[in-house]
Design a protein around this motif. Structure first.
Motif, PDB file in Angstrom:
ATOM      1  N   SER A 351       0.416   5.970  13.952  1.00 58.23           N
ATOM      2  CA  SER A 351       0.772   6.826  13.056  1.00 58.23           C
ATOM      3  C   SER A 351       1.027   6.516  11.625  1.00 58.23           C
ATOM      4  O   SER A 351       0.802   7.233  10.625  1.00 58.23           O
ATOM      5  CB  SER A 351       1.732   7.839  13.334  1.00 58.23           C
ATOM      6  N   TYR A 352       1.359   5.308  11.474  1.00 58.53           N
ATOM      7  CA  TYR A 352       1.556   4.742  10.017  1.00 58.53           C
ATOM      8  C   TYR A 352       0.534   3.917   9.452  1.00 58.53           C
ATOM      9  O   TYR A 352      -0.278   3.056  10.086  1.00 58.53           O
ATOM     10  CB  TYR A 352       2.700   3.630  10.240  1.00 58.53           C
ATOM     11  N   THR A 353       0.105   4.277   8.115  1.00 61.02           N
ATOM     12  CA  THR A 353      -0.734   3.376   7.487  1.00 61.02           C
ATOM     13  C   THR A 353      -0.160   3.069   6.099  1.00 61.02           C
ATOM     14  O   THR A 353       0.333   3.678   5.348  1.00 61.02           O
ATOM     15  CB  THR A 353      -1.926   4.491   7.088  1.00 61.02           C
ATOM     16  N   PRO A 354       0.103   1.666   6.018  1.00 55.10           N
ATOM     17  CA  PRO A 354       0.605   1.205   4.793  1.00 55.10           C
ATOM     18  C   PRO A 354      -0.168   1.804   3.343  1.00 55.10           C
ATOM     19  O   PRO A 354      -1.357   1.688   3.392  1.00 55.10           O
ATOM     20  CB  PRO A 354       0.321  -0.379   4.963  1.00 55.10           C
ATOM     21  N   ASN A 355       0.577   1.894   2.498  1.00 59.27           N
ATOM     22  CA  ASN A 355      -0.201   2.176   1.288  1.00 59.27           C
ATOM     23  C   ASN A 355       0.937   1.695  -0.030  1.00 59.27           C
ATOM     24  O   ASN A 355       1.893   1.068   0.183  1.00 59.27           O
ATOM     25  CB  ASN A 355      -0.125   3.809   1.278  1.00 59.27           C
ATOM     26  N   ASN A 356       0.512   1.871  -1.350  1.00 57.17           N
ATOM     27  CA  ASN A 356       1.349   1.702  -2.416  1.00 57.17           C
ATOM     28  C   ASN A 356       1.826   2.838  -3.056  1.00 57.17           C
ATOM     29  O   ASN A 356       2.229   2.960  -4.113  1.00 57.17           O
ATOM     30  CB  ASN A 356       0.476   1.030  -3.256  1.00 57.17           C
ATOM     31  N   ASP A 357       2.088   3.885  -2.171  1.00 56.63           N
ATOM     32  CA  ASP A 357       3.138   5.167  -2.581  1.00 56.63           C
ATOM     33  C   ASP A 357       4.239   4.833  -2.920  1.00 56.63           C
ATOM     34  O   ASP A 357       4.978   4.006  -2.132  1.00 56.63           O
ATOM     35  CB  ASP A 357       2.858   6.410  -1.861  1.00 56.63           C
ATOM     36  N   SER A 364      11.580  10.322  -7.112  1.00 52.56           N
ATOM     37  CA  SER A 364      12.395  11.620  -7.617  1.00 52.56           C
ATOM     38  C   SER A 364      13.645  11.237  -8.475  1.00 52.56           C
ATOM     39  O   SER A 364      14.126  12.143  -9.053  1.00 52.56           O
ATOM     40  CB  SER A 364      12.571  12.567  -6.448  1.00 52.56           C
ATOM     41  N   SER A 365      13.842   9.910  -8.385  1.00 58.50           N
ATOM     42  CA  SER A 365      15.020   9.485  -9.222  1.00 58.50           C
ATOM     43  C   SER A 365      14.987   9.637 -10.668  1.00 58.50           C
ATOM     44  O   SER A 365      13.876   9.008 -11.091  1.00 58.50           O
ATOM     45  CB  SER A 365      15.456   8.164  -8.683  1.00 58.50           C
ATOM     46  N   THR A 366      15.951   9.953 -11.347  1.00 59.21           N
ATOM     47  CA  THR A 366      15.783   9.955 -12.758  1.00 59.21           C
ATOM     48  C   THR A 366      16.552   8.594 -13.485  1.00 59.21           C
ATOM     49  O   THR A 366      16.713   8.436 -14.599  1.00 59.21           O
ATOM     50  CB  THR A 366      16.604  11.019 -13.366  1.00 59.21           C
ATOM     51  N   ASP A 367      17.152   7.639 -12.553  1.00 57.02           N
ATOM     52  CA  ASP A 367      17.375   6.638 -13.040  1.00 57.02           C
ATOM     53  C   ASP A 367      16.395   5.417 -13.325  1.00 57.02           C
ATOM     54  O   ASP A 367      15.676   5.136 -12.675  1.00 57.02           O
ATOM     55  CB  ASP A 367      18.305   6.012 -11.821  1.00 57.02           C
ATOM     56  N   PRO A 368      16.444   5.113 -14.533  1.00 58.85           N
ATOM     57  CA  PRO A 368      15.550   4.297 -15.369  1.00 58.85           C
ATOM     58  C   PRO A 368      15.493   2.928 -14.772  1.00 58.85           C
ATOM     59  O   PRO A 368      14.536   1.997 -15.104  1.00 58.85           O
ATOM     60  CB  PRO A 368      15.905   4.461 -16.885  1.00 58.85           C
ATOM     61  N   THR A 369      16.688   2.418 -13.892  1.00 56.86           N
ATOM     62  CA  THR A 369      16.664   1.099 -13.699  1.00 56.86           C
ATOM     63  C   THR A 369      15.374   0.764 -12.590  1.00 56.86           C
ATOM     64  O   THR A 369      15.111   1.522 -11.979  1.00 56.86           O
ATOM     65  CB  THR A 369      17.799   0.933 -12.668  1.00 56.86           C
ATOM     66  N   ILE A 370      15.140  -0.405 -12.805  1.00 54.46           N
ATOM     67  CA  ILE A 370      13.804  -1.209 -11.965  1.00 54.46           C
ATOM     68  C   ILE A 370      14.500  -1.244 -10.814  1.00 54.46           C
ATOM     69  O   ILE A 370      15.336  -2.316 -10.639  1.00 54.46           O
ATOM     70  CB  ILE A 370      13.235  -2.087 -12.744  1.00 54.46           C
ATOM     71  N   THR A 371      13.902  -0.987  -9.632  1.00 50.29           N
ATOM     72  CA  THR A 371      14.627  -1.072  -8.331  1.00 50.29           C
ATOM     73  C   THR A 371      13.445  -2.001  -7.484  1.00 50.29           C
ATOM     74  O   THR A 371      12.241  -1.619  -7.639  1.00 50.29           O
ATOM     75  CB  THR A 371      15.054  -0.101  -7.420  1.00 50.29           C
ATOM     76  N   GLN A 372      14.033  -2.832  -6.546  1.00 49.07           N
ATOM     77  CA  GLN A 372      13.170  -3.379  -5.583  1.00 49.07           C
ATOM     78  C   GLN A 372      12.299  -2.441  -4.825  1.00 49.07           C
ATOM     79  O   GLN A 372      11.031  -2.539  -4.769  1.00 49.07           O
ATOM     80  CB  GLN A 372      13.917  -4.400  -4.503  1.00 49.07           C
ATOM     81  N   ALA A 373      12.806  -1.215  -4.235  1.00 51.34           N
ATOM     82  CA  ALA A 373      12.159  -0.480  -3.571  1.00 51.34           C
ATOM     83  C   ALA A 373      10.917   0.328  -4.165  1.00 51.34           C
ATOM     84  O   ALA A 373       9.836   0.710  -3.782  1.00 51.34           O
ATOM     85  CB  ALA A 373      13.131   0.527  -3.068  1.00 51.34           C
ATOM     86  N   TRP A 374      11.299   0.454  -5.726  1.00 51.54           N
ATOM     87  CA  TRP A 374      10.165   0.910  -6.446  1.00 51.54           C
ATOM     88  C   TRP A 374       9.200   0.183  -6.822  1.00 51.54           C
ATOM     89  O   TRP A 374       7.733   0.481  -6.966  1.00 51.54           O
ATOM     90  CB  TRP A 374      10.794   1.632  -7.663  1.00 51.54           C
ATOM     91  N   PHE A 375       9.566  -1.149  -7.296  1.00 56.34           N
ATOM     92  CA  PHE A 375       8.743  -2.170  -7.790  1.00 56.34           C
ATOM     93  C   PHE A 375       7.417  -2.583  -6.956  1.00 56.34           C
ATOM     94  O   PHE A 375       6.356  -2.583  -7.368  1.00 56.34           O
ATOM     95  CB  PHE A 375       9.438  -3.364  -8.621  1.00 56.34           C
ATOM     96  N   TRP A 376       7.687  -3.078  -5.850  1.00 58.94           N
ATOM     97  CA  TRP A 376       6.703  -3.747  -5.024  1.00 58.94           C
ATOM     98  C   TRP A 376       5.389  -2.666  -4.697  1.00 58.94           C
ATOM     99  O   TRP A 376       4.400  -3.199  -4.795  1.00 58.94           O
ATOM    100  CB  TRP A 376       7.363  -4.459  -3.814  1.00 58.94           C
ATOM    101  N   ARG A 378       4.703  -0.282  -6.572  1.00 59.86           N
ATOM    102  CA  ARG A 378       4.064  -0.074  -7.900  1.00 59.86           C
ATOM    103  C   ARG A 378       3.020  -1.238  -8.435  1.00 59.86           C
ATOM    104  O   ARG A 378       2.084  -1.120  -8.914  1.00 59.86           O
ATOM    105  CB  ARG A 378       5.138   0.210  -8.922  1.00 59.86           C
ATOM    106  N   LEU A 379       3.564  -2.477  -8.013  1.00 57.77           N
ATOM    107  CA  LEU A 379       2.773  -3.643  -8.012  1.00 57.77           C
ATOM    108  C   LEU A 379       1.470  -3.573  -7.538  1.00 57.77           C
ATOM    109  O   LEU A 379       0.496  -3.841  -8.087  1.00 57.77           O
ATOM    110  CB  LEU A 379       3.650  -4.853  -7.489  1.00 57.77           C
ATOM    111  N   GLY A 380       1.510  -2.904  -6.133  1.00 56.35           N
ATOM    112  CA  GLY A 380       0.454  -2.794  -5.574  1.00 56.35           C
ATOM    113  C   GLY A 380      -1.033  -1.999  -6.234  1.00 56.35           C
ATOM    114  O   GLY A 380      -1.971  -2.377  -6.061  1.00 56.35           O
ATOM    115  N   GLN A 381      -0.378  -0.987  -7.091  1.00 52.74           N
ATOM    116  CA  GLN A 381      -1.268  -0.406  -7.880  1.00 52.74           C
ATOM    117  C   GLN A 381      -1.854  -1.013  -9.083  1.00 52.74           C
ATOM    118  O   GLN A 381      -2.769  -0.728  -9.530  1.00 52.74           O
ATOM    119  CB  GLN A 381      -0.614   0.988  -8.352  1.00 52.74           C
TER     120      GLN A 381
END
Length: 572
Positions: A351-357, A364-376, A378-381
């Protein structure tokens, strides 16, 4: 053999470097020293380029990166002080199956026989000490002390380097450099083909593999580093495409397969995997494991949940079907025949398909800090076809698991040896290899602590007009070490540098570099959208300070570090 008996006499050094040219090497890494200087004169004469590194350790890392992209590399050091400086890098290449020809300029054979008290020695007259050290991290030793055997020793070493995909050691005494050998041998290229498997044995193994494959209800394929190192990717890709089986990679196998394929399922590393990945792999009744290296960091602390009773292992030296081992049967031939004889399969994809979403919590976070969970993700894009991506031991190595690559992206990391500082040196070699092959972008991700170990290699990149994109993750020290032990300990801290000022300090010309400091998600978005920054045709080295929180790390790193800490603390 007397020179008059030679049909086409050629100097030993010229013979050596011409052989390296024949196997695809175009650049030689290393550092000059008085015992190798005359030999270095032959490099430009044989169509090769001298790189000129700042130290031997960095040269070894660079040769490693170059070999991973070009197929083989070479490094020249001097006796004792030079070769020992490179030992760490070459040990890493040995452990991770990277083919490097290590050429060491030696004192003359006369000096060695007489046990002379020379500089760069231990002062005890023993000239064999350092070769003994390197013999443990080399798959062949060529001690060139006689012209009569020089050519055959060189040929054997170069061939072994290629076939076994590990470093070899070639000594070149000063009085051997200009001795004559038979140049006519060069007209016959080295046979670098792998020995064929014994046909009857191979066919039997193929039949056994096919039997279990046909009986399996939900088989999967798991591709690891040795599929790359032992040159089995063509056979692996053919099998993956024809079978249509769900295919996963390990952390060390990242980049081994085309991640745009519909049957690509992501990175499997035991408990460090995405939940959908671990559930699919561990529910399989047959795992076809290709080129496995089951080290701690490659398995997220030995957390594989796959039984050997449900596993077929393909290697360069044997095939293991469940608990039956077939030694001397190389995977290439077996995989090729299995693919040719494979019938139609109806695999369950999961059921799981890897993606860069971007994960919903991050988007949904308004925190401007770059996080590991967000960055990688985003890098794929941001990544593009055929990019080379290099990640350092630490947050980068683990973060990249969450990045789905475009087609033909090659990944370089040092998951098994894990020498901090490796990635920056490796980037120089990989970027040079990329330039020779016409690959447009080489992208490095390294931590601030790791970068400080080998920062001088930035100078070599500039000297050779290389144009990688370099991200230094500024998060105040050794994050992976903190998670293992000593969260607030001063030994995990590093001095804060003005990182993006370093290219200028190393002599970069204005038109040669672009530098950036990125501290928020919005600034990352702006950077990734900058046409000059992402331009594949750019001739500039682009250097980025990327700021992340000290306490932030990929979830897989946290789990693996915890497992490592527990393992370190075991009493028995």
């Amino acid at each position: 053999m007397a020179n008059s008996d030679l049909k086409e006499p050629i100097d030993v050094a010229e013979y050596l470097f011409k052989r390296l040219h024949q196997v695809g090497i175009r650049s030689i890494h290393g550092v000059p020293g008085d015992y190798n200087l005359v030999a270095l004169d032959y490099i430009p004469k044989t169509g090769l380029r001298w790189v000129g590194n700042v130290n031997e350790l960095n040269a070894g890392y660079a040769a490693d990166g170059y070999a991973r992209i070009k197929g083989m590399s070479a490094i020249v050091t001097t006796f004792g002080v030079g070769e020992l400086s490179a030992v760490n890098a070459l040990a890493g290449a040995y452990s991770e199956y990277v083919p490097i020809v290590h050429i060491v300029g030696y004192p003359s054979t006369i000096s060695q026989r007489n046990g002379m008290l020379l500089h760069h020695t231990l002062g005890n007259g023993d000239f064999t000490v350092f070769e003994k050290i390197s013999s443990n991290i080399s798959c062949a030793m060529a001690m060139v002390n006689d012209a009569n055997s020089a050519a055959s020793l060189i040929d054997h070493a170069v061939k072994e380097c290629w076939l076994k995909s590990r470093p070899v050691y070639i000594s070149l005494p000063t009085d051997m450099v200009q001795k004559k050998v038979e140049g006519a041998r060069l007209k016959e290229p080295l046979d670098l083909s792998f020995p064929a498997n014994e046909e009857e044995k191979e066919d039997y193994v193929v039949s056994v593999v096919l039997k279990y494959l046909k009986e399996a209800k939900n088989p999967v394929v798991l591709v690891d580093a040795c599929a790359i190192r032992h040159r089995a990717l063509d056979e692996t890709h053919a099998f993956i495409k024809k079978s249509g089986l769900p295919v996963f990679v390990t952390p060390m196998g990242k980049g081994a397969i085309d991640e745009t394929l519909p049957n690509y399922g992501g990175v499997y590393a035991g408990d460090g995997s995405n939940k959908g990945v671990s559930e699919r792999v561990q529910a399989s009744d047959l795992v076809l494991s290709i080129g496995a290296i089951k080290s701690d960091f490659n398995t997220a602390g030995f957390t594989y949940r796959v039984s050997q009773l449900n596993t077929i292992d393909f290697h360069s030296y044997m095939v293991k079907v469940k608990y039956s081992e077939y030694s001397g049967v190389r995977m290439n031939g077996v995989l090729k025949k299995v693919t040719e004889q494979l019938g139609t399969l109806s695999p369950e994809m999961g059921s799981y398909t890897p993606n860069n979403d971007i994960p919903s919590k991050e988007s949904s976070s308004t925190d401007p800090t770059i996080t590991q969970a967000w960055f990688w993700p985003r890098l794929g894009q941001f990544l593009e076809k055929s990019d080379i991506v290099i990640t350092e031991t630490g947050t980068s190595n683990f973060g990249i698991w969450e990045t789905r690559f475009p087609k033909d992206v090659q990944a370089i990391s040092q998951v098994l040896w894990g020498s901090i500082g490796y990635a920056t040196g490796s980037c120089q070699g990989a970027a040079l290899a990329a330039k020779e092959l016409g690959i447009k972008r080489t992208i490095l991700f390294t931590g601030d602590g790791s970068f400080q170990l080998t920062a001088q290699e930035l100078s070599t990149m500039l000297r050779n007009d290389l144009n990688p994109i370099i991200f230094v993750i500024c998060n105040d020290g050794y994050t992976i070490e903190r998670y293992i032990h000593g969260w607030e300990a001063s030994y995990n801290d590093v001095q804060t540098w003005k990182y993006k000022d370093l290219p200028k300090a190393f002599g970069a010309r204005d038109e040669q570099i672009r530098t950036y400091a990125v501290k928020t998600k919005e600034e990352v978005e702006k950077l990734f959208g900058d046409k000059d920054f992402k331009d594949q045709e750019s001739k500039c080295l682009r250097f980025v300070e990327l700021y992340m929180d000290k306490e932030d790390a990929p979830a897989a790193l946290k789990l693996t570090a915890e497992a490592s800490a527990k393992n370190n603390a075991k009493l028995e």
